[in-house]
Design a protein around this motif. Structure first.
Motif: not given
Length: 183
Positions: A10-14, A16-26
């Motif tokens: 949320y705080k840093d859309p760039s 990518h590790i957090a974004q990828e982890t959230m895709i997996l979590a979703a």
């Protein structure tokens, strides 16, 4: 995964590790929801979104095809979560304490009867970090509309009947009142 990575994404859309982890979590969440179902927070979310007349969630103003006021589903679920989990805790306080610990609570001296309060407080902290609006009042609802929100929830049997206790009209009214503000 969500507790560690959703604030980062949320705080840093760039990030990518957090974004990828959230895709997996979703994906995992979707599998879990598809197999076990969801309950009261989701049933309560439908009238919040459906009866919304004035709230437009940040970032949605220029989304192609939206063109109207909107409370996103995840946000409408989130604002009732602290109240609902405090209410469900007596059904299984151990699991609520386990989740509170995952959120970072020190449960070493926690009493079972405090499980709901401990978890709901940790969820409120988490939602605040994510800038989730401060309860249903932030969407423009006033307390005279709680009866309408309750009426909109009662027919949602597919999800409300999965709650660990009977979500009566009185229970729902109290939960919406407790969800009016979060922090």
């Amino acid at each position: 995964m969500c507790i560690q990575n959703l604030p980062k994404a949320y705080k840093d859309p760039s990030d990518h590790i957090a974004q990828e982890t959230m895709i997996l979590a979703a994906t995992f969440a979707g599998i879990g929801f598809g197999n076990a179902g969801v309950h009261l927070c989701h049933g309560m979310s439908y009238p919040i979104s459906g009866l919304n007349k004035s709230y437009l969630h940040p970032g949605y103003a220029n989304v192609q095809g939206v063109g109207k006021k909107i409370v996103p589903h995840g946000i409408s679920v989130a604002v009732t979560t602290p109240a609902v989990f405090e209410w469900t805790a007596p059904a299984c306080p151990e699991r609520h304490l386990e989740v509170a610990e995952i959120f970072g609570a020190d449960i070493s001296r926690a009493k079972k009867e405090d499980a709901g309060k401990i978890l709901s407080d940790k969820i409120r902290e988490f939602l605040h970090v994510l800038d989730v609006p401060n309860g249903i009042s932030a969407f423009g609802f006033n307390k005279t509309q709680i009866d309408d929100l309750v009426k909109g929830t009662l027919p949602q049997h597919r999800v409300t009947k999965l709650a660990p206790a009977d979500a009566t009209q009185e229970v729902l009214h109290k939960l919406f009142e407790q969800s009016f503000t979060l922090y």
